[in-house]
Design an enzyme around this catalytic site. Structure first.
Site, PDB file in Angstrom:
ATOM      1  N   ASP A 126       0.823  -1.207   0.000  1.00 26.09           N
ATOM      2  CA  ASP A 126       0.000   0.000   0.000  1.00 26.09           C
ATOM      3  C   ASP A 126       0.858   1.257   0.000  1.00 26.09           C
ATOM      4  OD1 ASP A 126      -2.809   0.492  -0.282  1.00 26.09           O
ATOM      5  OD2 ASP A 126      -2.737   1.578   1.603  1.00 26.09           O
ATOM      6  N   GLU A 157       0.193  10.810   5.080  1.00 23.99           N
ATOM      7  CA  GLU A 157       0.078   9.356   4.958  1.00 23.99           C
ATOM      8  C   GLU A 157       1.421   8.716   4.601  1.00 23.99           C
ATOM      9  OE1 GLU A 157      -3.871   8.536   3.537  1.00 23.99           O
ATOM     10  OE2 GLU A 157      -2.989   7.095   2.158  1.00 23.99           O
ATOM     11  N   GLU A 208     -11.208   5.975  -2.306  1.00 21.38           N
ATOM     12  CA  GLU A 208     -11.201   6.422  -0.918  1.00 21.38           C
ATOM     13  C   GLU A 208     -12.335   5.769  -0.113  1.00 21.38           C
ATOM     14  OE1 GLU A 208      -8.441   7.479  -0.404  1.00 21.38           O
ATOM     15  OE2 GLU A 208      -8.234   9.664  -0.513  1.00 21.38           O
ATOM     16  N   GLU A 257      -9.622  -3.322  -6.035  1.00 22.96           N
ATOM     17  CA  GLU A 257      -9.559  -3.322  -4.570  1.00 22.96           C
ATOM     18  C   GLU A 257      -9.635  -4.761  -4.047  1.00 22.96           C
ATOM     19  OE1 GLU A 257      -8.911  -1.046  -2.267  1.00 22.96           O
ATOM     20  OE2 GLU A 257      -8.872   0.712  -3.546  1.00 22.96           O
TER      21      GLU A 257
HETATM   22  C1  LIG Z   1      -5.297   0.027  -2.481  1.00 20.86           C
HETATM   23  C2  LIG Z   1      -5.746   1.273  -1.804  1.00 20.86           C
HETATM   24  N1  LIG Z   1      -6.979   1.725  -2.033  1.00 20.86           N
HETATM   25  C3  LIG Z   1      -7.415   2.852  -1.447  1.00 20.86           C
HETATM   26  C4  LIG Z   1      -6.596   3.561  -0.609  1.00 20.86           C
HETATM   27  C5  LIG Z   1      -7.131   4.805   0.065  1.00 20.86           C
HETATM   28  O1  LIG Z   1      -6.297   5.880   0.025  1.00 20.86           O
HETATM   29  C6  LIG Z   1      -5.297   3.067  -0.396  1.00 20.86           C
HETATM   30  N2  LIG Z   1      -4.425   3.704   0.429  1.00 20.86           N
HETATM   31  N3  LIG Z   1      -4.907   1.923  -1.003  1.00 20.86           N
END
Ligand SMILES: Cc1ncc(CO)c(N)n1
Length: 226
Positions: free
Chosen positions: A54, A93, A145, A215
């Protein structure tokens, strides 16, 4: 026209799509990986895999949001401020990921993106093009999001058994402020969809579905299934 008026009063176009594609949406927001966090049965190697992947995703998310911000400058008042706030959170983040990786003994510089991540980043890249309509891009952005918001807020509900050391992660996307932000994005996307021609609507719905699919694959990758 009558239908559009009704959508303005009641749910918008996104609510219609959420309803129409609820099974796919639920797969993305109630994935076994998320449920395992909520139930406290999560395999920490899965969590660490997710975290590293991520981080790479979020880095790729920045140029996409930058392109969206460029498009928003030509749009109605207020959009820019919302997206600028989003950019500020991404800055935070990225620092958070580095701190969190250190805590989990993950060496971020050695991590290579896995295929689902690469595919997701390719989608982001394709949506970054100036040729892509603002409505299509903001719809995709909202979906990206919203899936995280909905997923991680599930782990914060009363009765959940989220491990203490994962609470910070769940708070990041599950907190009320992030929920408000997602609501603002949804309002912006709905407002644009309401005035969009048929071909833009079709592309936006496609982008929404593409996000949901990726996702799910991203969560699958975290579980080590690809
Ligand atoms: C895969 C993924 N989807 C959504 C977000 C939301 O910012 C993230 N950080 N990573």
């Amino acid at each position: 026209m009558a239908i559009k008026k009704e959508e303005e009063v009641g749910g918008g176009i996104l609510e219609t799509w959420l309803d129409k594609h609820s099974s796919m949406y639920n797969k993305a927001t109630k994935h076994p990986f998320i449920l395992s966090i909520r139930d406290g049965t999560v395999d920490l190697s899965s969590f660490k895999r997710w975290l590293g992947q991520d981080y790479l995703f979020v880095r790729e998310f920045v140029p996409f949001l930058a392109s969206l911000l460029l498009k928003a400058c030509k749009e109605s008042d207020g959009d820019m401020e919302i997206l600028l706030g989003g950019m500020a959170s991404l800055n935070d983040e990225i620092s958070w990921f580095k701190k969190e990786a250190f805590k989990w003994n993950i060496l971020l510089s050695t991590i290579a993106p896995q295929n689902p991540n690469k595919d997701y980043c390719r989608l982001l890249e394709s949506l970054t093009s100036p040729e892509v309509n603002y409505t299509v891009a903001i719809t995709a952005f909202w979906a990206i999001e919203a899936v995280y918001q909905e997923s991680f807020s599930l782990c914060l509900r009363s009765g959940s058994n989220t491990p203490a050391e994962l609470m910070d992660t769940c708070q990041r996307w599950g907190n009320d402020g992030f929920g408000q932000y997602c609501c603002s994005l949804r309002t912006i996307a709905n407002r644009n969809l309401l005035n969009a021609p048929e071909d833009v609507l079709r592309m936006a719905e496609e982008a929404f579905l593409h996000v949901l699919e990726l996702e799910v694959r991203f969560w699958n990758m975290s579980l080590g299934e690809m």
